[in-house]
Design a protein around this motif. Structure first.
Motif, PDB file in Angstrom:
ATOM      1  N   LEU A 159       1.430   3.271  -2.471  1.00 39.77           N
ATOM      2  CA  LEU A 159      -0.169   4.341  -3.026  1.00 39.77           C
ATOM      3  C   LEU A 159       0.421   4.700  -4.177  1.00 39.77           C
ATOM      4  N   THR A 217      -1.637   6.389  -6.601  1.00 35.59           N
ATOM      5  CA  THR A 217      -3.208   7.305  -6.001  1.00 35.59           C
ATOM      6  C   THR A 217      -2.335   8.781  -6.182  1.00 35.59           C
ATOM      7  N   VAL A 237      -4.140   9.358   0.769  1.00 36.31           N
ATOM      8  CA  VAL A 237      -3.980   8.972  -0.844  1.00 36.31           C
ATOM      9  C   VAL A 237      -3.734  10.613  -1.824  1.00 36.31           C
TER      10      VAL A 237
END
Length: 322
Positions: A262, A265, A189
């Motif tokens: 992702l 993030t 992340v």
């Protein structure tokens, strides 16, 4: 109460219909007829394309509604197709926090300072058609083209945060849950420090009911709706993992190595955090604590996994390997 719901068979509109029927209201759902799940609550349905709403206008007026909820007006044409044909009753429009300038800055990756939280009087987007050309099928979408017409009729506008929960077609938690199902114990992340207001679908529905029940307080007003406590994205991921009972390490990697699914993030240019105080004060509405709400959503999505979930974690492996 007799309520007409426009577009009440999917996600938010569906939950509004469920709540109305559960409490004993009489409901007519007006929709295209393309989506009509077997487990929808028992109520009347009128099938018509929104642009042809005039064809069923007499039947809608004949129902004698006390209020109308529009859960799916996406463009000015959507508003123009129905508003001239609706009776003079309280209206509730579902809108979005994407009307704010902060959302525009987020999409543009523009870090021009803009203070948060955003009240209902915060600056609105300067541009139009926020998703045009982004390949999501919403080229003509713009709630800024829809809200004024409803407000001019004395309608209530509910600007929703990022809505999640059961029957969410976007599956907001799936970017974490697909890794949970695969048993991944390390998730790459970014900073994960963005503050993005979220809202459980049950709380969106309860706000609609609150607006319907208090037309004097809601008429002609705009309300921000979101959780009273907003966790940064990284904290939200941790809530999802905890709710799933999965122990995984969130491994910080440079933004350029963060897998595409992702992307939330990564370090984002702008927070989109809204102030829900007006809805709390004027409507007596109260959202669920996010720990409870996220757990409720995660349980449903784990029990109803998507059939097309990707099993490719090569981007994770590359990010973790550095």
């Amino acid at each position: 109460m007799r309520v007409v719901v426009l577009g009440g068979t999917e996600f938010i509109g569906r939950r509004v219909v469920e709540r109305l029927v559960e409490r004993g209201d009489e409901v007519v759902v007006v929709h295209r007829g393309r989506t009509e799940p077997d487990d929808l609550p028992r109520c009347a349905h009128l099938h018509v394309d929104r642009r042809d709403f005039a064809e069923v206008a007499d039947r809608v007026r004949g129902f004698g509604p006390d209020a109308v909820v529009d859960s799916y007006a996406l463009t000015r044409a959507d508003a123009d197709a129905v508003l001239p044909h609706l009776p003079d009753v309280p209206l509730v429009l579902l809108s979005s926090v994407d009307v704010y300038r902060a959302w525009e800055l987020l999409l543009a990756d523009d870090d021009t300072p803009l203070p948060v939280p955003l009240t209902e009087n915060a600056p609105l987007r300067q541009g139009r058609r926020p998703y045009q050309g982004r390949g999501v099928g919403l080229d003509d979408y713009d709630k800024l083209d829809v809200e004024p017409a409803y407000l001019a009729r004395g309608g209530s506008v509910l600007r929703l945060g990022m809505v999640y929960g059961r029957h969410d077609q976007q599956r907001r938690e799936e970017f974490v849950l697909r890794r949970v199902r695969a048993g991944r114990t390390r998730i790459p992340v970014g900073a994960g420090d963005a503050l993005l207001t979220r809202l459980h679908v049950d709380d969106a529905a309860s706000a609609v009911l609150a607006a319907l029940d208090q037309p004097a307080a809601a008429s002609g007003e705009v309300f921000n709706l979101g959780e009273s406590v907003t966790y940064p994205v990284r904290g939200w991921l941790r809530l999802i993992l905890n709710a799933a009972g999965h122990d995984a390490e969130l491994v910080r990697v440079p933004d350029e190595r963060v897998p595409e699914d992702l992307w939330l993030t990564r370090r984002l240019a702008q927070h989109v955090l809204v102030d829900n105080g007006k809805a709390l004060r004027a409507l007596g509405w109260q959202p669920t604590d996010p720990t409870t709400a996220v757990a409720r959503s995660v349980r449903w999505h784990l029990d109803h996994p998507p059939t097309d979930a990707s099993a490719d974690f090569s981007a994770d492996d590359q990010a973790l390997a550095g």
